[in-house]
Design an enzyme around this catalytic site. Structure first.
Site, mmCIF file in Angstrom:
data_model
loop_
_atom_site.group_PDB
_atom_site.id
_atom_site.type_symbol
_atom_site.label_atom_id
_atom_site.label_comp_id
_atom_site.label_asym_id
_atom_site.label_seq_id
_atom_site.Cartn_x
_atom_site.Cartn_y
_atom_site.Cartn_z
ATOM 1 N N CYS A 1 -0.353 -2.756 -7.705
ATOM 2 C CA CYS A 1 -0.406 -4.083 -8.332
ATOM 3 C C CYS A 1 -1.196 -3.992 -9.641
ATOM 4 C CB CYS A 1 -1.050 -5.090 -7.378
ATOM 5 S SG CYS A 1 -2.838 -4.905 -7.210
ATOM 6 N N GLU B 1 -4.958 1.294 -2.504
ATOM 7 C CA GLU B 1 -5.393 2.154 -3.609
ATOM 8 C C GLU B 1 -6.879 1.966 -3.891
ATOM 9 O OE1 GLU B 1 -2.878 0.051 -3.456
ATOM 10 O OE2 GLU B 1 -1.300 0.503 -4.907
ATOM 11 N N CYS C 1 -4.896 -3.119 -9.273
ATOM 12 C CA CYS C 1 -5.114 -1.697 -8.943
ATOM 13 C C CYS C 1 -4.872 -0.807 -10.164
ATOM 14 C CB CYS C 1 -4.223 -1.267 -7.775
ATOM 15 S SG CYS C 1 -4.816 -1.917 -6.200
ATOM 16 N N CYS D 1 -6.563 -3.816 -1.595
ATOM 17 C CA CYS D 1 -5.370 -2.966 -1.546
ATOM 18 C C CYS D 1 -5.733 -1.542 -1.107
ATOM 19 C CB CYS D 1 -4.721 -2.887 -2.926
ATOM 20 S SG CYS D 1 -4.017 -4.428 -3.510
ATOM 21 N N ASN E 1 -4.469 -0.938 3.091
ATOM 22 C CA ASN E 1 -4.835 -2.310 2.739
ATOM 23 C C ASN E 1 -5.566 -2.971 3.904
ATOM 24 O OD1 ASN E 1 -2.270 -2.228 4.017
ATOM 25 N ND2 ASN E 1 -1.642 -4.181 3.159
ATOM 26 N N GLU F 1 -6.557 -6.759 4.893
ATOM 27 C CA GLU F 1 -6.404 -8.187 4.554
ATOM 28 C C GLU F 1 -7.517 -9.017 5.176
ATOM 29 O OE1 GLU F 1 -2.322 -9.222 5.518
ATOM 30 O OE2 GLU F 1 -1.613 -8.096 3.765
HETATM 31 N N1 THU Z 1 -1.057 -4.206 -1.545
HETATM 32 C C1 THU Z 1 -1.609 -2.961 -1.652
HETATM 33 O O1 THU Z 1 -2.273 -2.491 -0.721
HETATM 34 N N2 THU Z 1 -1.419 -2.274 -2.808
HETATM 35 C C2 THU Z 1 -0.743 -2.745 -3.886
HETATM 36 O O2 THU Z 1 -0.776 -2.163 -4.949
HETATM 37 C C3 THU Z 1 0.075 -3.946 -3.733
HETATM 38 C C4 THU Z 1 -0.312 -4.846 -2.613
HETATM 39 C C5 THU Z 1 -1.254 -4.980 -0.304
HETATM 40 C C6 THU Z 1 -2.164 -6.156 -0.454
HETATM 41 C C7 THU Z 1 -1.696 -7.041 0.678
HETATM 42 O O3 THU Z 1 -2.370 -6.664 1.855
HETATM 43 C C8 THU Z 1 -0.226 -6.699 0.843
HETATM 44 O O4 THU Z 1 -0.021 -5.485 0.151
HETATM 45 C C9 THU Z 1 0.716 -7.755 0.295
HETATM 46 O O5 THU Z 1 0.392 -8.102 -0.996
#
Ligand code: THU
Length: 126
Positions: A85, A55, A88, A53, A42, A44
């Site tokens: 999520c 994925e 994704c 994310c 991920n 941010e």
């Molecule tokens: N996140 C992912 O990388 N994958 C997911 O499927 C769920 C959320 C990350 C996004 C963000 O940086 C952190 O988790 C908190 O939401």
């Protein structure tokens, strides 16, 4: 490739995650049908909605390199097992068959394996 090995590669990506805001690091390793692995983490952003994310990072890397057919993805977080999520799940649905595998777990000895169909039944596609 064994699911344990793919999971190990996802774990290896936790160090690359850029998650200063949530502190929730996620790593992913995407296996293509021709045996290549594309990793992701991920990433941010100060403008939170611009976050990507792990994925989707892996899928975008693969597709932008010309690989479009996928077999499985392993996902892990800094807190152990991690589920994709909703965004994704929809993103994966675009490129994956119903039997595409999603692998997660707290460690390599307790892996959970689900299919695309199980995590997004009746998913949308144009
Ligand atoms: N996140 C992912 O990388 N994958 C997911 O499927 C769920 C959320 C990350 C996004 C963000 O940086 C952190 O988790 C908190 O939401």
């Amino acid at each position: 490739m064994m699911y344990k090995d793919l999971y190990g590669m996802a774990c290896g990506m936790l160090d690359r995650a850029y998650a200063p805001f949530s502190k929730f690091k996620v790593g992913a390793a995407l296996l293509s049908k021709d045996g290549q692995v594309f990793t992701g983490c991920n990433v941010e952003n100060s403008s939170f909605g611009a976050t990507i994310c792990a994925e989707r990072t892996a899928f975008v890397k693969a597709i932008s390199e010309g690989t479009m057919e996928f077999e499985a993805i392993a996902i892990v977080s800094s807190d152990g097992e991690a589920w994709p999520c909703g965004i994704c799940r929809q993103f994966m649905k675009e490129f994956c068959d119903d039997d595409f595998k999603i692998i997660t777990g707290d460690d390599e000895d307790s892996l959970k394996v689900y299919t695309m169909e199980e995590i997004l039944p009746e998913g949308f596609r144009l």
